[in-house]
Each structure stands twice: as structure tokens, then as C-alpha cells.
Motif scaffolding. Structure first.
Motif, PDB file in Angstrom:
ATOM      1  N   GLY A  39     -46.513  -7.255   9.599  1.00 53.64           N
ATOM      2  CA  GLY A  39     -47.467  -8.053   9.067  1.00 53.64           C
ATOM      3  C   GLY A  39     -47.001  -8.733   7.950  1.00 53.64           C
ATOM      4  N   LEU A  40     -45.618  -9.041   7.113  1.00 58.10           N
ATOM      5  CA  LEU A  40     -45.507  -9.373   5.932  1.00 58.10           C
ATOM      6  C   LEU A  40     -44.533 -10.933   6.040  1.00 58.10           C
ATOM      7  CD1 LEU A  40     -44.012  -6.736   3.745  1.00 58.10           C
ATOM      8  CD2 LEU A  40     -46.257  -7.621   3.971  1.00 58.10           C
ATOM      9  N   PHE A  41     -44.078 -11.580   7.320  1.00 56.55           N
ATOM     10  CA  PHE A  41     -43.819 -12.413   7.719  1.00 56.55           C
ATOM     11  C   PHE A  41     -45.060 -13.619   8.608  1.00 56.55           C
ATOM     12  CE2 PHE A  41     -40.382  -9.619   6.134  1.00 56.55           C
ATOM     13  CZ  PHE A  41     -39.979 -10.701   4.897  1.00 56.55           C
ATOM     14  N   ASP A  42     -44.622 -14.826   8.402  1.00 56.06           N
ATOM     15  CA  ASP A  42     -45.359 -15.654   9.151  1.00 56.06           C
ATOM     16  C   ASP A  42     -44.263 -15.935  10.288  1.00 56.06           C
ATOM     17  OD1 ASP A  42     -48.306 -15.118   8.413  1.00 56.06           O
ATOM     18  OD2 ASP A  42     -47.804 -16.292   7.137  1.00 56.06           O
ATOM     19  N   ALA A  43     -45.092 -17.350  11.237  1.00 56.96           N
ATOM     20  CA  ALA A  43     -43.368 -17.311  12.229  1.00 56.96           C
ATOM     21  C   ALA A  43     -42.824 -18.620  11.437  1.00 56.96           C
ATOM     22  CB  ALA A  43     -44.347 -17.843  13.306  1.00 56.96           C
ATOM     23  N   PRO A  44     -41.691 -19.085  11.367  1.00 56.32           N
ATOM     24  CA  PRO A  44     -40.664 -18.140  12.615  1.00 56.32           C
ATOM     25  C   PRO A  44     -39.561 -17.564  12.128  1.00 56.32           C
ATOM     26  CG  PRO A  44     -39.814 -20.393  11.507  1.00 56.32           C
ATOM     27  CD  PRO A  44     -41.413 -20.166  10.678  1.00 56.32           C
ATOM     28  N   ILE A  45     -39.370 -16.790  11.281  1.00 60.47           N
ATOM     29  CA  ILE A  45     -39.380 -14.835  11.106  1.00 60.47           C
ATOM     30  C   ILE A  45     -40.277 -14.098  11.604  1.00 60.47           C
ATOM     31  CG2 ILE A  45     -38.839 -13.795   9.174  1.00 60.47           C
ATOM     32  CD1 ILE A  45     -39.042 -16.305   7.186  1.00 60.47           C
ATOM     33  N   GLY A  46     -39.531 -13.097  12.092  1.00 65.27           N
ATOM     34  CA  GLY A  46     -39.673 -12.005  12.728  1.00 65.27           C
ATOM     35  C   GLY A  46     -39.225 -11.209  12.844  1.00 65.27           C
ATOM     36  N   VAL A  47     -39.831  -9.996  12.420  1.00 60.03           N
ATOM     37  CA  VAL A  47     -38.599  -8.765  12.132  1.00 60.03           C
ATOM     38  C   VAL A  47     -38.637  -7.828  12.930  1.00 60.03           C
ATOM     39  CG1 VAL A  47     -39.041  -6.016  10.516  1.00 60.03           C
ATOM     40  CG2 VAL A  47     -39.981  -8.805   8.896  1.00 60.03           C
ATOM     41  N   VAL A  48     -37.257  -7.510  13.151  1.00 62.37           N
ATOM     42  CA  VAL A  48     -36.211  -6.598  14.076  1.00 62.37           C
ATOM     43  C   VAL A  48     -35.931  -5.591  13.822  1.00 62.37           C
ATOM     44  CG1 VAL A  48     -34.378  -6.671  15.302  1.00 62.37           C
ATOM     45  CG2 VAL A  48     -36.282  -8.974  15.565  1.00 62.37           C
ATOM     46  N   ARG A  49     -36.333  -4.126  13.295  1.00 62.27           N
ATOM     47  CA  ARG A  49     -36.324  -2.825  13.263  1.00 62.27           C
ATOM     48  C   ARG A  49     -34.322  -2.689  13.574  1.00 62.27           C
ATOM     49  NH1 ARG A  49     -41.333   0.271  12.809  1.00 62.27           N
ATOM     50  NH2 ARG A  49     -41.493  -0.891  15.318  1.00 62.27           N
ATOM     51  N   ALA A  50     -33.889  -2.034  12.996  1.00 65.25           N
ATOM     52  CA  ALA A  50     -32.576  -1.775  14.150  1.00 65.25           C
ATOM     53  C   ALA A  50     -32.460   0.297  13.487  1.00 65.25           C
ATOM     54  CB  ALA A  50     -31.663  -1.910  12.716  1.00 65.25           C
ATOM     55  N   GLN A  51     -32.529   0.477  14.852  1.00 71.06           N
ATOM     56  CA  GLN A  51     -32.553   2.428  14.465  1.00 71.06           C
ATOM     57  C   GLN A  51     -31.734   2.801  15.145  1.00 71.06           C
ATOM     58  OE1 GLN A  51     -34.213   5.089  13.417  1.00 71.06           O
ATOM     59  NE2 GLN A  51     -35.787   4.629  15.189  1.00 71.06           N
ATOM     60  N   LEU A  52     -30.737   4.166  13.892  1.00 75.16           N
ATOM     61  CA  LEU A  52     -29.464   4.452  14.023  1.00 75.16           C
ATOM     62  C   LEU A  52     -29.501   5.864  14.931  1.00 75.16           C
ATOM     63  CD1 LEU A  52     -28.205   3.305  10.700  1.00 75.16           C
ATOM     64  CD2 LEU A  52     -27.430   2.156  12.597  1.00 75.16           C
ATOM     65  N   PRO A  53     -28.659   6.562  15.255  1.00 73.91           N
ATOM     66  CA  PRO A  53     -28.858   7.878  15.716  1.00 73.91           C
ATOM     67  C   PRO A  53     -28.806   8.561  14.574  1.00 73.91           C
ATOM     68  CG  PRO A  53     -26.776   6.314  16.417  1.00 73.91           C
ATOM     69  CD  PRO A  53     -27.556   5.727  15.397  1.00 73.91           C
TER      70      PRO A  53
END
Length: 237
Positions: A39-53
Motif C-alpha cells: 500500500g505504499l505506492f500509488d499508480a502507476p507503480i505496483g509492487v510485485v513480490r518475488a517468491q523463491l523456493p
């Protein structure tokens, strides 16, 4: 490469328009460590979290022990994003850097590379690595970073050892440099990384370099996440 099931590695829906900020965690952590960043960024930035094994919903998978394997695993999904920026803390910073180089080599250079809590890739470690220590010494070296009941400790120590193997055995170089800007963040009281080691990221880009000093120790990026988000927003917009 370690065999893992084919599954999505990006845990959030990227923005249709704008920039997907792909976030890569430190050793022992997973996508959930960035949950409060959503919730820290407004459009047009979107957080995408990467998941590792090896963690959270991927706990049944064997954790990776080489940066190259992490890049190979993440590359297809990240390269498919229309516009991407990368952020990594500590272990995540070297994965982000090598992912940025792979994207650039494929003609998909990221808009920006953000790093924190990590020396530049061409700098030699000043501290002796701990991932080869016997179990008792390894747990003592981690101190309060890993706490919990015995069954959780066994899982957490095994994961953290694998992650630190990936991080501490990494031997990078500034060339080929990435063609995107790099912004580095440093905690003033970080006992692991010195400010000159973070400043050295300037040699890893053909673009502009910016260094921001913030209050805090090695995991400063969490209590200072609002400040980081504001600085990232300014750099991307």
C-alpha cells in the motif's frame, strides 16, 4: 539447476500500465516480508513480490544455492512485464543485479535498479562468511535473527544457510554494467555493510547513480519502508 515445480513466482498482479516494482527479499525471508509494502505506492507503480523456493507457500521446494539459478527461475515472468523496476535487499540485491543484467542482455533492461543492505557486486567481502559453520555456531552467529520453536528453527536455519550460501558464494563483477540507473540505500548503523561498499555500486551502471543514507541497521529497509517508497517513487516518476 535445482529441479522445482513450474509455478508462478510473482505473487501480485502487476499494473496494466505503469511500472511493476519487483521486490526480492533478504536471506531467510520470502514474499511475505514485503506484504506491508503493497500500500505504499500509488499508480502507476505496483509492487510485485518475488517468491523463491524453500519458504512460505513454497516451503516444500528445495531452496536455491546459486544466484544464476534464481535468475533463471524468475527471468521468464519478469521479462514478460511491460515495464519493470527491481528492488532487492541484501541477498535480494545481488539477485536483482544479475536479473537486471539478464534482462538487459535480452533487450528488456529494467527502468531502474534499487539495492540496499549489500556491497557492490565487484567488492570482496570484508567479513568471513558463516554459511559453512557447524549448526551450533551457525545458530549462534545468527543470534536473535532466527527464533521460534524447535521445528521452526530447523526449517529456518536450513533455509537461511541455503540463502547465505547463495549470497556469500556469489562472486560478481561490475562489467558488464547495467544500462539503467541504480539507486542504493544504506543504513547508517549497518554492522555488515560499510557505506563505501554501497557507494561502489556506482561502478555497476552506465547510467546515473544515487546513494541515500537512512537511519537504521542492516534491516533498516523495513522500519524505513515509507521513506524508501517515497524515494523510489521520485526516481521512477
Amino acid at each position: 539447476m535445482t529441479a522445482v515445480p513450474v509455478r508462478r513466482r510473482l505473487r501480485d498482479t502487476p499494473p496494466v500500465e505503469g511500472t511493476a516494482l519487483v521486490c526480492l527479499p533478504h536471506a531467510g525471508a520470502g514474499a511475505a516480508s514485503f506484504a506491508r509494502w503493497l500500500g505504499l505506492f500509488d499508480a502507476p507503480i505496483g509492487v510485485v513480490r518475488a517468491q523463491l523456493p524453500g519458504r512460505e507457500d513454497c516451503a516444500s521446494e528445495e531452496p536455491l544455492r546459486r544466484v544464476a539459478d534464481a535468475v533463471e527461475l524468475l527471468f521468464p515472468e519478469v521479462a514478460a512485464l511491460p515495464r519493470v523496476a527491481l528492488y532487492g535487499h541484501s541477498m535480494g540485491a545481488v539477485i536483482a543485479f544479475e536479473l537486471a543484467r539478464a534482462l538487459a542482455a535480452a533487450g528488456r533492461a529494467p527502468a531502474h535498479l534499487f539495492v540496499s543492505g549489500r556491497r557492490a557486486p565487484h567488492c570482496r567481502a570484508r567479513h568471513r562468511g558463516i554459511h559453512r559453520l557447524p549448526d551450533a555456531e551457525f545458530a549462534e552467529a545468527l543470534g536473535s535473527a532466527v527464533i521460534g520453536p524447535p521445528h521452526f528453527l530447523r526449517y529456518a536455519l536450513a533455509l537461511t544457510r541455503a540463502d547465505l550460501t547463495l549470497s556469500e558464494d556469489y562472486s560478481g563483477a561490475a562489467d558488464p554494467r547495467v544500462p539503467c540507473p541504480i539507486t542504493a540505500f544504506h543504513g547508517r548503523d549497518d554492522p555488515i555493510v560499510a557505506v563505501d561498499e554501497v557507494q561502489a555500486w556506482s561502478a555497476a551502471t552506465t547510467g546515473t547513480f544515487t546513494l541515500h543514507l537512512l537511519e537504521g541497521e542492516h534491516l533498516f529497509h523495513q522500519p524505513r519502508r515509507r521513506e524508501l517508497a517515497a524515494l523510489m517513487t521520485g526516481a521512477l516518476t
